[in-house]
Each structure stands twice: as C-alpha cells, then as structure tokens.
Write an enzyme that holds these catalytic residues in place. Structure first.
Site, PDB file in Angstrom:
ATOM      1  NE  ARG A 121      -3.779  -1.808   1.983  1.00 17.39           N
ATOM      2  CZ  ARG A 121      -3.886  -2.935   2.748  1.00 17.39           C
ATOM      3  NH1 ARG A 121      -3.207  -3.088   3.743  1.00 17.39           N
ATOM      4  NH2 ARG A 121      -4.926  -4.308   2.538  1.00 17.39           N
ATOM      5  CE  LYS A 143      -0.764  13.773 -14.653  1.00 13.45           C
ATOM      6  NZ  LYS A 143      -1.509  14.303 -15.868  1.00 13.45           N
ATOM      7  CD  GLU A 185       6.866  17.641 -22.352  1.00 12.26           C
ATOM      8  OE1 GLU A 185       5.782  18.515 -22.543  1.00 12.26           O
ATOM      9  OE2 GLU A 185       6.730  16.796 -22.792  1.00 12.26           O
ATOM     10  CE  LYS A 227       4.747  17.433 -14.015  1.00 12.72           C
ATOM     11  NZ  LYS A 227       4.814  16.637 -15.076  1.00 12.72           N
ATOM     12  CD  GLU A 237      -4.457  16.638 -15.872  1.00  8.36           C
ATOM     13  OE1 GLU A 237      -3.025  15.937 -15.611  1.00  8.36           O
ATOM     14  OE2 GLU A 237      -5.207  17.074 -17.179  1.00  8.36           O
ATOM     15  NE  ARG A 241       0.021  17.645 -13.208  1.00  5.82           N
ATOM     16  CZ  ARG A 241       0.654  16.677 -11.972  1.00  5.82           C
ATOM     17  NH1 ARG A 241      -0.083  16.258 -10.713  1.00  5.82           N
ATOM     18  NH2 ARG A 241       1.265  15.577 -12.891  1.00  5.82           N
ATOM     19  CG  ASN A 245      -2.162  18.045 -20.489  1.00  7.47           C
ATOM     20  OD1 ASN A 245      -0.710  17.430 -20.327  1.00  7.47           O
ATOM     21  ND2 ASN A 245      -3.530  17.678 -20.282  1.00  7.47           N
ATOM     22  CG  HIS A 248       1.034  16.832 -24.052  1.00  2.00           C
ATOM     23  ND1 HIS A 248       1.951  18.387 -23.863  1.00  2.00           N
ATOM     24  CD2 HIS A 248       1.469  15.638 -23.561  1.00  2.00           C
ATOM     25  CE1 HIS A 248       3.026  18.068 -23.827  1.00  2.00           C
ATOM     26  NE2 HIS A 248       3.039  16.719 -23.441  1.00  2.00           N
ATOM     27  CG  HIS A 252      -0.892  12.913 -26.003  1.00  4.16           C
ATOM     28  ND1 HIS A 252      -1.760  13.165 -24.956  1.00  4.16           N
ATOM     29  CD2 HIS A 252      -0.165  12.275 -25.421  1.00  4.16           C
ATOM     30  CE1 HIS A 252      -1.202  13.463 -23.513  1.00  4.16           C
ATOM     31  NE2 HIS A 252       0.474  13.263 -24.225  1.00  4.16           N
ATOM     32  CG  HIS A 265       5.473  12.678 -24.991  1.00  2.00           C
ATOM     33  ND1 HIS A 265       4.779  12.374 -25.404  1.00  2.00           N
ATOM     34  CD2 HIS A 265       6.049  13.614 -24.500  1.00  2.00           C
ATOM     35  CE1 HIS A 265       4.006  14.234 -24.781  1.00  2.00           C
ATOM     36  NE2 HIS A 265       5.012  14.554 -24.420  1.00  2.00           N
TER      37      HIS A 265
HETATM   38  N1  LIG Z   1       4.025  10.748 -15.218  1.00  2.00           N
HETATM   39  C1  LIG Z   1       4.654  12.123 -15.709  1.00  2.00           C
HETATM   40  O1  LIG Z   1       4.004  12.964 -15.144  1.00  2.00           O
HETATM   41  C2  LIG Z   1       4.786  11.617 -17.341  1.00  2.00           C
HETATM   42  C3  LIG Z   1       4.958  12.953 -18.349  1.00  2.00           C
HETATM   43  C4  LIG Z   1       6.050  12.969 -18.849  1.00  2.00           C
HETATM   44  C5  LIG Z   1       5.828  11.716 -20.148  1.00  2.00           C
HETATM   45  N2  LIG Z   1       5.731  10.274 -19.267  1.00  2.00           N
HETATM   46  C6  LIG Z   1       6.187   9.407 -19.845  1.00  2.00           C
HETATM   47  O2  LIG Z   1       7.726   9.125 -19.843  1.00  2.00           O
HETATM   48  C7  LIG Z   1       7.992   8.258 -20.776  1.00  2.00           C
HETATM   49  C8  LIG Z   1       9.052   8.437 -21.917  1.00  2.00           C
HETATM   50  O3  LIG Z   1       9.887   8.980 -20.611  1.00  2.00           O
HETATM   51  P1  LIG Z   1      11.883   9.194 -21.546  1.00  2.00           P
HETATM   52  O4  LIG Z   1      11.584  10.024 -22.958  1.00  2.00           O
HETATM   53  O5  LIG Z   1      12.115   9.820 -20.303  1.00  2.00           O
HETATM   54  O6  LIG Z   1      11.717   8.245 -22.163  1.00  2.00           O
HETATM   55  P2  LIG Z   1      12.927   6.300 -21.821  1.00  2.00           P
HETATM   56  O7  LIG Z   1      12.663   6.455 -20.228  1.00  2.00           O
HETATM   57  O8  LIG Z   1      12.389   5.272 -22.695  1.00  2.00           O
HETATM   58  O9  LIG Z   1      13.755   7.145 -21.954  1.00  2.00           O
HETATM   59  C9  LIG Z   1      14.306   6.633 -23.710  1.00  2.00           C
HETATM   60  C10 LIG Z   1      15.032   5.959 -23.792  1.00  2.00           C
HETATM   61  O10 LIG Z   1      16.988   7.031 -24.099  1.00  2.00           O
HETATM   62  C11 LIG Z   1      17.346   5.423 -22.616  1.00  2.00           C
HETATM   63  N3  LIG Z   1      18.705   6.302 -21.784  1.00  2.00           N
HETATM   64  C12 LIG Z   1      17.302   7.025 -20.107  1.00  2.00           C
HETATM   65  N4  LIG Z   1      18.451   7.858 -19.442  1.00  2.00           N
HETATM   66  C13 LIG Z   1      19.544   7.754 -20.421  1.00  2.00           C
HETATM   67  C14 LIG Z   1      20.958   8.108 -20.391  1.00  2.00           C
HETATM   68  N5  LIG Z   1      20.785   8.792 -19.674  1.00  2.00           N
HETATM   69  N6  LIG Z   1      22.267   7.661 -20.983  1.00  2.00           N
HETATM   70  C15 LIG Z   1      21.548   6.868 -21.976  1.00  2.00           C
HETATM   71  N7  LIG Z   1      20.755   6.583 -22.811  1.00  2.00           N
HETATM   72  C16 LIG Z   1      19.591   7.402 -21.398  1.00  2.00           C
HETATM   73  C17 LIG Z   1      16.447   4.290 -22.035  1.00  2.00           C
HETATM   74  O11 LIG Z   1      16.953   3.202 -21.920  1.00  2.00           O
HETATM   75  C18 LIG Z   1      15.405   4.958 -23.716  1.00  2.00           C
HETATM   76  O12 LIG Z   1      16.203   3.572 -24.495  1.00  2.00           O
HETATM   77  C19 LIG Z   1       6.391   8.018 -21.508  1.00  2.00           C
HETATM   78  O13 LIG Z   1       6.654   6.315 -20.359  1.00  2.00           O
HETATM   79  C20 LIG Z   1       5.249   8.920 -20.493  1.00  2.00           C
HETATM   80  O14 LIG Z   1       4.561   8.683 -20.143  1.00  2.00           O
HETATM   81  C21 LIG Z   1       4.859  10.531 -17.365  1.00  2.00           C
HETATM   82 ZN   LIG Z   2       4.641  15.669 -23.065  1.00  2.00          ZN
END
Ligand SMILES: NC(=O)c1ccc[n+]([C@@H]2O[C@H](COP(=O)([O-])OP(=O)(O)OC[C@H]3O[C@@H](n4cnc5c(N)ncnc54)[C@H](O)[C@@H]3O)[C@@H](O)[C@H]2O)c1
Ligand SMILES: [Zn+2]
Length: 359
Positions: A121, A143, A185, A227, A237, A241, A245, A248, A252, A265
C-alpha cells in the site's frame, strides 16, 4: 547545485539539480532516514552505465539494495513487469520502511513509481531521472503508472516521490534525439508560463544542444519550478494542471495514429505545439510574429514543426483526439496561448480551425 521545493503539505519534497548526484545517492537517502532494504529499478540501457555507481553509493551509505533491471523502452510500462517486480521485492523482504529508487527515464520512473505506490500500500520512492524529459517533466508531480493494451497510462496513481535527483552528468550520454525531444517540454514551459525562459532558449539554443552545464542547470531548474507551482495548485488535475498539456491534444493523437512508432513524444508535441499556436492566433489573437517565433524555436532545437497528412489521416487524427482520456463528454478542450508566457485552458475549437492549423 540548485534546489526546487515542491510544497504539498506532508508530501513535500525537494528536486536537486546538479553534477555528481548519482555518486551521492546513498548519502541523500540517508538524509531522509529511509529504511535499510531497498530496490534500484533501472533499464538495460541506463543500468550498464550508471547502476554500479548507484548501487555502490547505496551500499556505502549502509543500505541493502537489490537491482531490478527491465528492458529499455515503453514496453516495460506493463503489468507483467510490475507483477514480476513485486515478487522480487517480496523475495528481498522489502517492508513498509523500505524504498525504491527509479534510475532511468520516464518509463522507469512511471513504472517504478507505480510499483512503490502499490507495494504494501505504498513505500517510499526516490526519482533519479536520467533523460531531459524525465528531469523536467515526468519525475515531478507524482503521476505514476503503466499502460494497458487499450491505451497508455490507463492504470496508475498520484504518488509523490520523497526526493528527485537530477544528475546533469547523465544527460551527456543521452542520445541527441532524446535530448531534443526533452527540449520540446522545456519550450512548452516557456510558452505557457515564462516569456523570459522562452527568450533565453532563443538566445542560448546552441549552448543547450552542446549540454553547457550552466544553461542546462538553469533550464531544468526553471522547468521544474514551473511544473512544481502548477502541481502545488492542482495536484490531481481538476483544473490548472491542464495547461501542462499545451500541444498535447494534437501531439497525443499523432502518437496514437502512428501507433507510437514514428515519433518520440517530444517530436509529436512539437508539431502539436506549433499547431496550437496557430489555433491560438485564430481564436485568441496571438500575433503572427509570436507564432513565427514559436515555430523558429522548435526548428532551432532540431524538432519537427509540421507533418503532411492525407485527408484520411486527418480524419483519423480528429477521431483519435476524441478518444484521449482527458476528453470529457466527447468535447475536446484545448490549451492555448494568449501571448508567449501566458496560457488559457478548456477552450473548444471548431474542426475547421484544427484542420487549418495542420496545413
Ligand atoms: N509521469 C508523468 O507525469 C509523465 C510525464 C511525461 C511523460 N511520461 C512518460 O515518460 C515516458 C517517456 O520518458 P522518456 O522520454 O524519458 O523515455 P525513456 O524512459 O524510454 O528513455 C528514453 C531512452 O533513453 C535511454 N536512456 C535514458 N537515460 C539515458 C542516459 N542518461 N544515457 C543513455 N541512454 C539513456 C532509455 O533506456 C531509453 O531507451 C513515457 O512512458 C511517458 O508516458 C510521464
Ligand atoms: Zn509531454
């Protein structure tokens, strides 16, 4: 080192931005008086580069960590991986006082955050984001979640970390395409909330693309601050918040109709933000000069600003916008910009204007 505070009562935490933070992970965890046993969650690309340093630092500070390494990429945000990880946590006897560290990009952060939110939990959770996108966006705000076949992020929670450590050194190994995607972003924060940040991005883009420490530290801290301020006012949200977006709604939908394959993205929301600026011009009177500045900044960051879509693809895009989980009662609402640095949300837009923005 810069520190940004996220003030949410007893769920408040700091975001630390600086160099050599992963080698100091253990020390930072000690300061929070976390329990002895922990799990470091990482992926198969980040793990080989940073996991040894992080595990050593945790052990050196007296913790007893295990590592959970998942495949890199979006496919790891699923319930099977969560299930397998629960078993590893139980086998290592993690208890209520134990904690999880997410070392990786947004995928690892979202998945490990959900693991922490649901195991027993809820146990403590530290974010050590290693992509620009995760440092300025996904690691802040609480999130967490995973995907279902039916769609992205359909299972999750609002669950704040105890600490976020943005180690600037990790950005140096990030593929350039991922760096640019994260910048989408950062530019977004400038457009919706901070004309000064926008101007700085205009004048310093070449330093940023070569990962100048001073500029990176400034833009990451400023993005986190913006943020944090938004999340402090609307954690779950129900209103404000939504401005996060910006770009987006179309972004999206572009990701969805290309089956999350063609665009990162950040690339999809880059096209989405330029389209949203054109809609802003048509509905809110944003000047053409500012529309041009917005487009030029995304171009300078090496991001796509337009896409050629057939009539059929535009139809699919409009349909996909209506399926977005943020749509209520079938009405698509846009976040638009009144002028660079100011935004409004909850605005309905006639289909003809949406189509026009993509031409
Ligand atoms: N929780 C939230 O508020 C929120 C907001 C925006 C996006 N997201 C989520 O985030 C995800 C995308 O995150 P992302 O863009 O970081 O992608 P990711 O985590 O897939 O990383 C991108 C790529 O870079 C590699 N990588 C990461 N750090 C590295 C480093 N320092 N050196 C070399 N390679 C590295 C990873 O292995 C991966 O292949 C999506 O699933 C999206 O839904 C969440
Ligand atoms: Zn985004």
């Amino acid at each position: 080192m810069r520190t940004v505070k996220v003030t949410l009562g007893d769920r408040s935490y700091s975001i630390k931005i600086g160099n050599k933070l992963i080698p100091n992970l253990g020390k930072e965890c000690r300061r929070l008086k976390l329990g002895h046993r922990c799990a470091l969650v990482t992926d198969r690309k980040v793990g080989p580069i940073y996991s040894n340093t992080a595990m050593f630092s945790l052990r050196n500070a007296g913790f007893d960590p295990i590592e959970i390494r998942v495949p890199a990429g979006e496919k790891s945000k699923n319930l099977n991986i969560i299930h397998a990880s629960y078993d590893k946590l139980a086998k290592h006897k993690l208890e209520r006082s134990s904690f999880i560290v997410a070392l990786g990009g947004g995928v690892v952060g979202d998945m490990a955050g959900f693991l922490a939110a649901s195991y027993l939990r809820g146990i403590d959770f530290i974010q050590a984001p290693t992509t620009l996108l995760s440092q300025v966006d996904s690691s802040v705000g609480g999130k967490v979640g995973v995907n279902l076949k039916a769609g992205k992020n359909l299972v999750g929670a609002f669950y704040q970390p105890r600490l976020v450590l943005c180690d600037l050194d990790t950005i140096k190994t990030l593929p350039k395409r991922e760096l640019r995607a994260g910048l989408a972003e950062v530019i977004k924060y400038g457009i919706i909330k901070d004309s000064k940040l926008f101007k700085r991005l205009e004048s310093k883009m070449s330093d940023i693309l070569t990962i100048d420490s001073k500029e990176m530290s400034y833009i990451i801290a400023r993005s986190c601050q913006i943020k944090a301020t938004v999340v402090e006012q609307d954690e779950t949200e129900s209103g404000l918040r939504a401005i996060l977006n910006y770009g987006h709604t179309i972004g999206h939908a572009l990701e969805a109709i290309s089956n999350y394959g063609k665009f990162l993205h950040g690339e999809a929301i880059s096209i989405g933000q330029v389209a949203a600026s054109k809609i802003s011009r048509d509905l809110l009177g944003l000047s053409q000069l500012e529309v041009d500045r917005i487009e030029a900044l995304f171009t300078a960051a090496g991001l796509p600003t337009k896409i050629h879509l057939s009539k059929n693809e535009i139809k699919k895009l409009l349909a996909a916008m209506k399926l977005d989980k943020k749509v209520s009662k079938g009405k698509v609402k846009f976040v638009l910009t009144n002028s660079i640095g100011k935004s409004s949300f909850g605005i309905e837009c006639p289909e003809a204007i949406i189509k026009g923005s993509l031409e």
